[in-house]
Design a protein around this motif. Structure first.
Motif, PDB file in Angstrom:
ATOM      1  N   MET A   1       0.727  -1.379  -0.064  1.00 33.41           N
ATOM      2  CA  MET A   1       0.096   0.048   0.004  1.00 33.41           C
ATOM      3  C   MET A   1       0.987   1.245   0.024  1.00 33.41           C
ATOM      4  N   ILE A   2       0.822   2.024  -0.817  1.00 37.23           N
ATOM      5  CA  ILE A   2       1.517   3.306  -0.995  1.00 37.23           C
ATOM      6  C   ILE A   2       0.782   4.280  -0.072  1.00 37.23           C
ATOM      7  N   LYS A   3       1.285   4.950   0.834  1.00 33.63           N
ATOM      8  CA  LYS A   3       0.677   5.669   1.838  1.00 33.63           C
ATOM      9  C   LYS A   3       0.605   7.112   1.519  1.00 33.63           C
ATOM     10  N   PRO A   4      -0.589   7.776   2.111  1.00 30.13           N
ATOM     11  CA  PRO A   4      -1.045   9.256   1.938  1.00 30.13           C
ATOM     12  C   PRO A   4       0.025  10.229   1.417  1.00 30.13           C
ATOM     13  N   GLY A   5       1.047  10.017   2.098  1.00 29.40           N
ATOM     14  CA  GLY A   5       2.321  11.286   2.009  1.00 29.40           C
ATOM     15  C   GLY A   5       2.813  11.067   0.598  1.00 29.40           C
ATOM     16  N   ALA A   6       3.073   9.814   0.348  1.00 32.20           N
ATOM     17  CA  ALA A   6       3.837   9.635  -1.097  1.00 32.20           C
ATOM     18  C   ALA A   6       2.849   9.935  -2.272  1.00 32.20           C
ATOM     19  N   VAL A   7       1.299   9.520  -2.137  1.00 29.11           N
ATOM     20  CA  VAL A   7       0.497   9.897  -2.941  1.00 29.11           C
ATOM     21  C   VAL A   7       0.525  11.577  -3.115  1.00 29.11           C
ATOM     22  N   ARG A   8       0.502  12.322  -2.015  1.00 32.38           N
ATOM     23  CA  ARG A   8       0.227  13.715  -1.888  1.00 32.38           C
ATOM     24  C   ARG A   8       1.486  14.116  -2.895  1.00 32.38           C
ATOM     25  N   ASN A   9       2.695  13.626  -2.614  1.00 27.80           N
ATOM     26  CA  ASN A   9       3.952  13.928  -3.274  1.00 27.80           C
ATOM     27  C   ASN A   9       4.108  13.622  -4.530  1.00 27.80           C
ATOM     28  N   LYS A  10       3.024  12.968  -5.060  1.00 26.15           N
ATOM     29  CA  LYS A  10       3.151  12.479  -6.620  1.00 26.15           C
ATOM     30  C   LYS A  10       4.122  11.589  -6.947  1.00 26.15           C
ATOM     31  N   HIS A  11       4.203  10.558  -6.021  1.00 21.09           N
ATOM     32  CA  HIS A  11       5.474   9.769  -6.290  1.00 21.09           C
ATOM     33  C   HIS A  11       4.763   8.136  -6.702  1.00 21.09           C
ATOM     34  N   ILE A  12       3.394   8.236  -7.038  1.00 24.41           N
ATOM     35  CA  ILE A  12       2.669   6.905  -7.276  1.00 24.41           C
ATOM     36  C   ILE A  12       3.631   6.262  -8.812  1.00 24.41           C
TER      37      ILE A  12
END
Ligand code: CMP
Length: 137
Positions: A1-12
């Motif tokens: 699971m990619i966590k919210p911080g990495a999603v917010r920082n556009k790292h998906i």
């Protein structure tokens, strides 16, 4: 699971590339925001830990990316790929070293056993969504 911080920082995108380059097949994937209750249930095993409230609050603070990943020796190899829980202790080149900002906001979660991988997969997906491996191989 990619966590919210990495999603917010556009790292998906970067993180999915690293996962595929490491030989994993993404058998199921979805993005959505967990409620506080969902995060509390997902991390119930940690409910007596001092970091629990901060963890579940963070994990429900924005969208996550849930995935079911296929590979031989998937659980163990994934822990090598993501690196140590604490990004300061993670090896160079690991996903957490590259994208984590703290122990709580540590970019990604991986199941720690085959049994938990099954439990966590069924937390996010119906069995029909991730057991049809003929679609992805
Ligand atoms: P994760 O792989 O999602 O599993 C449990 C999470 O709890 C872990 O990653 C960290 O984000 C968090 N965690 C574990 N230990 C600590 C700690 N000592 N302080 C803060 N958060 C922690």
């Amino acid at each position: 699971m990619i966590k919210p911080g990495a999603v917010r920082n556009k790292h998906i995108g970067h993180i999915l590339s690293k996962i595929e380059e490491a030989g994993y097949t993404i058998a199921a994937i979805k993005t959505f925001k967990m409620t506080l209750d969902m995060a509390a249930e997902f991390y119930a095993v940690h409910k007596d830990k001092p970091f629990y409230q901060e963890l579940i609050s963070f994990m429900s603070s924005g969208p996550i990316v849930a995935m079911v990943l296929l590979k031989e020796n998937a659980v163990e190899d994934f822990r090598t790929l993501i690196g140590a829980t604490d990004p300061d202790k993670a090896e160079e080149g690991t996903i957490r070293k590259l994208f984590a900002t703290s122990k709580t906001a540590n970019a990604i979660h991986g199941s720690d056993s085959d049994e938990n991988a099954e439990r966590e997969s069924s937390f996010f997906f119906s069995r029909q969504e991730y057991l049809r491996t003929d679609r992805v191989q």
